[in-house]
Design a protein around this motif. Sequence first.
Motif, PDB file in Angstrom:
ATOM      1  N   LYS A 296      86.971  -9.270  15.319  1.00 11.37           N
ATOM      2  CA  LYS A 296      87.405  -9.320  16.715  1.00 11.37           C
ATOM      3  C   LYS A 296      88.697  -8.506  16.847  1.00 11.37           C
ATOM      4  O   LYS A 296      89.570  -8.575  15.975  1.00 11.37           O
ATOM      5  CB  LYS A 296      87.643 -10.762  17.159  1.00 11.37           C
ATOM      6  CG  LYS A 296      86.494 -11.706  16.846  1.00 11.37           C
ATOM      7  CD  LYS A 296      85.204 -11.288  17.527  1.00 11.37           C
ATOM      8  CE  LYS A 296      84.098 -12.301  17.212  1.00 11.37           C
ATOM      9  NZ  LYS A 296      82.808 -11.918  17.844  1.00 11.37           N
ATOM     10  N   PHE A 297      88.816  -7.773  17.949  1.00 19.55           N
ATOM     11  CA  PHE A 297      89.924  -6.831  18.086  1.00 19.55           C
ATOM     12  C   PHE A 297      90.692  -7.059  19.389  1.00 19.55           C
ATOM     13  O   PHE A 297      90.090  -7.211  20.453  1.00 19.55           O
ATOM     14  CB  PHE A 297      89.401  -5.392  18.058  1.00 19.55           C
ATOM     15  CG  PHE A 297      88.747  -5.019  16.756  1.00 19.55           C
ATOM     16  CD1 PHE A 297      89.497  -4.526  15.704  1.00 19.55           C
ATOM     17  CD2 PHE A 297      87.376  -5.164  16.582  1.00 19.55           C
ATOM     18  CE1 PHE A 297      88.903  -4.179  14.504  1.00 19.55           C
ATOM     19  CE2 PHE A 297      86.769  -4.821  15.382  1.00 19.55           C
ATOM     20  CZ  PHE A 297      87.538  -4.327  14.343  1.00 19.55           C
ATOM     21  N   ILE A 298      92.008  -7.068  19.254  1.00 20.41           N
ATOM     22  CA  ILE A 298      92.898  -7.018  20.416  1.00 20.41           C
ATOM     23  C   ILE A 298      93.499  -5.618  20.458  1.00 20.41           C
ATOM     24  O   ILE A 298      94.178  -5.202  19.510  1.00 20.41           O
ATOM     25  CB  ILE A 298      94.021  -8.059  20.322  1.00 20.41           C
ATOM     26  CG1 ILE A 298      93.452  -9.472  20.375  1.00 20.41           C
ATOM     27  CG2 ILE A 298      95.038  -7.852  21.442  1.00 20.41           C
ATOM     28  CD1 ILE A 298      94.502 -10.553  20.154  1.00 20.41           C
ATOM     29  N   ILE A 299      93.236  -4.881  21.521  1.00 23.67           N
ATOM     30  CA  ILE A 299      93.908  -3.607  21.738  1.00 23.67           C
ATOM     31  C   ILE A 299      95.187  -3.908  22.511  1.00 23.67           C
ATOM     32  O   ILE A 299      95.164  -4.415  23.628  1.00 23.67           O
ATOM     33  CB  ILE A 299      93.010  -2.628  22.521  1.00 23.67           C
ATOM     34  CG1 ILE A 299      91.789  -2.241  21.668  1.00 23.67           C
ATOM     35  CG2 ILE A 299      93.794  -1.382  22.912  1.00 23.67           C
ATOM     36  CD1 ILE A 299      90.839  -1.291  22.364  1.00 23.67           C
ATOM     37  N   PHE A 300      96.313  -3.609  21.884  1.00 25.55           N
ATOM     38  CA  PHE A 300      97.625  -3.996  22.408  1.00 25.55           C
ATOM     39  C   PHE A 300      98.328  -2.767  22.969  1.00 25.55           C
ATOM     40  O   PHE A 300      98.561  -1.783  22.256  1.00 25.55           O
ATOM     41  CB  PHE A 300      98.443  -4.631  21.279  1.00 25.55           C
ATOM     42  CG  PHE A 300      99.859  -4.944  21.650  1.00 25.55           C
ATOM     43  CD1 PHE A 300     100.169  -5.579  22.839  1.00 25.55           C
ATOM     44  CD2 PHE A 300     100.910  -4.619  20.789  1.00 25.55           C
ATOM     45  CE1 PHE A 300     101.477  -5.875  23.176  1.00 25.55           C
ATOM     46  CE2 PHE A 300     102.216  -4.908  21.110  1.00 25.55           C
ATOM     47  CZ  PHE A 300     102.503  -5.541  22.315  1.00 25.55           C
ATOM     48  N   VAL A 301      98.663  -2.826  24.259  1.00 22.51           N
ATOM     49  CA  VAL A 301      99.385  -1.751  24.926  1.00 22.51           C
ATOM     50  C   VAL A 301     100.688  -2.340  25.450  1.00 22.51           C
ATOM     51  O   VAL A 301     100.679  -3.231  26.308  1.00 22.51           O
ATOM     52  CB  VAL A 301      98.569  -1.142  26.080  1.00 22.51           C
ATOM     53  CG1 VAL A 301      99.295   0.066  26.656  1.00 22.51           C
ATOM     54  CG2 VAL A 301      97.171  -0.758  25.620  1.00 22.51           C
ATOM     55  N   ASP A 302     101.789  -1.858  24.943  1.00 24.60           N
ATOM     56  CA  ASP A 302     103.086  -2.420  25.293  1.00 24.60           C
ATOM     57  C   ASP A 302     103.764  -1.585  26.374  1.00 24.60           C
ATOM     58  O   ASP A 302     103.661  -0.348  26.380  1.00 24.60           O
ATOM     59  CB  ASP A 302     103.973  -2.477  24.046  1.00 24.60           C
ATOM     60  CG  ASP A 302     105.145  -3.423  24.205  1.00 24.60           C
ATOM     61  OD1 ASP A 302     105.104  -4.288  25.099  1.00 24.60           O
ATOM     62  OD2 ASP A 302     106.114  -3.307  23.423  1.00 24.60           O
ATOM     63  N   ASP A 303     104.453  -2.279  27.293  1.00 25.40           N
ATOM     64  CA  ASP A 303     105.257  -1.621  28.328  1.00 25.40           C
ATOM     65  C   ASP A 303     104.414  -0.641  29.143  1.00 25.40           C
ATOM     66  O   ASP A 303     104.705   0.554  29.225  1.00 25.40           O
ATOM     67  CB  ASP A 303     106.446  -0.915  27.688  1.00 25.40           C
ATOM     68  CG  ASP A 303     107.508  -0.537  28.713  1.00 25.40           C
ATOM     69  OD1 ASP A 303     107.507  -1.114  29.804  1.00 25.40           O
ATOM     70  OD2 ASP A 303     108.318   0.363  28.410  1.00 25.40           O
TER      71      ASP A 303
END
Length: 462
Positions: A317-324
């Motif tokens: 399972k994957f979380i694509i993390f985009v900050d700010d």
Amino acid sequence: MIKNVFSQNSSPIELKSELNCFLISQKQTAALVLYQSVLTDRVGESWVNLLESLIYSHNNPAHCLNCLQAYGNWFKALAEINLGWQEYLITRILRDENPFSQQVQRQNFDDLPQVLLDAAAWDLRMLQGLYQLDNKWLRDCVERSASDRISSTLSDNHPPLPIVPATWSKNPSRGLKPAEIEIYTKFATAEDWVALLPDLAGYYRQCGTGIFAEYQALRWQSGELVGIKTPDPVRITDLCGYEEPKQQLIKNTEFLLAGYPALNILLYGSRGSGKSSLVKGLLNQYSDRSLRLIEVPKSELQDLPQIVEQLRDLPQKFIIFVDDLSFAEDDEAFKALKVVLEGSVTARPSNVVVYATSNRRHLVREFFADRPRPKDADEVQSWDTVQEKLSFSDRFGLTLTFEPADQETYLEIVRHLAALAQIDIPEDNLDYRALQWATRHNGRSGRTARQFIDFLTADLGN
């Protein structure tokens, strides 16, 4: 297991047996059909060169000194990755990407073609033969070969020269991830590795292969995934305050891990409220349940559809993390993220979600000049363009809001962090110093609280 250790006075029969062992190992190395890449890194290449040098020196004694250099290269390569030969082989098998390890993640073991299972079994048999080579025996073979050559050039009164250092060895359980220890122990103690083929298939389904087996946190960089060796160790339990959005984020992540439909989430709120730390803390809480975190910088968001396709149908399972997160007008990344959030003709993968943080409620910047006026004649339906910009955040299934911390919330965070840091000072003194710190620095926030506790820890330690 090869247990013979040949002395410098080995008989011709013993030397012939020794050479046969080298030849067999060389054939086992060359005979791999699926797991060829196990031995294609620096350790594997130095291993192949060592075998070739040992075989060549048997037939050409004048070149036996090459064995010393080959052994040194192999020793150094193992030392650089801090693995022993046996541990190295098993670790490479567990992380190898090949047709068997990839297909077994997407379909049941019993449904795989028999020819593929036979090939995997063959390779495990060959690799087990290499695993059973005794390191000390190899060292002694190199030393005997080299010392014979060197001794012949010295006078009888010259003392013996030490030729080869001790074998490189390492505690097998050190450095392995928890999920690797169980399967490693089975390989290390099994009489027949072929019998472990179903266990190996189960490991691949749980932990993946290649970079996904080696790393839990990754970063998309210059068009490829790069593993993060030292991810942020922050844990959910380290974070205090904002309990309602925290629980909603945890619940949605558990839906993802359980295979239920999960929502893309926008974490919106004031700076320093712990939005990014909360997302990173999910990885440390759920990495043992096949969760992976992929950080994608804003500058490369246009690659999101490509990233998602690489992750589709994998068991992890994957979380694509985009900050700010925020966008300028006509930003290509804006269009790419819309495709991932809303979908296209291609179905949305069930094992991927996007978690983005932002200090802006409206992610696309809007200017007063963008708003339509009766005298403007640029676009007939210009209000539709404005609404598209303003509603972009609505394309996330869930928006979690992090309000600025009031004084009580700020002090609650400070006390929680002080307890974790085992700072033992009176609470009223702690509160007073914390409020002073917030006044003189960046205001009340979780980030300010963390900075204050870090400073206080160092100050009290002096």
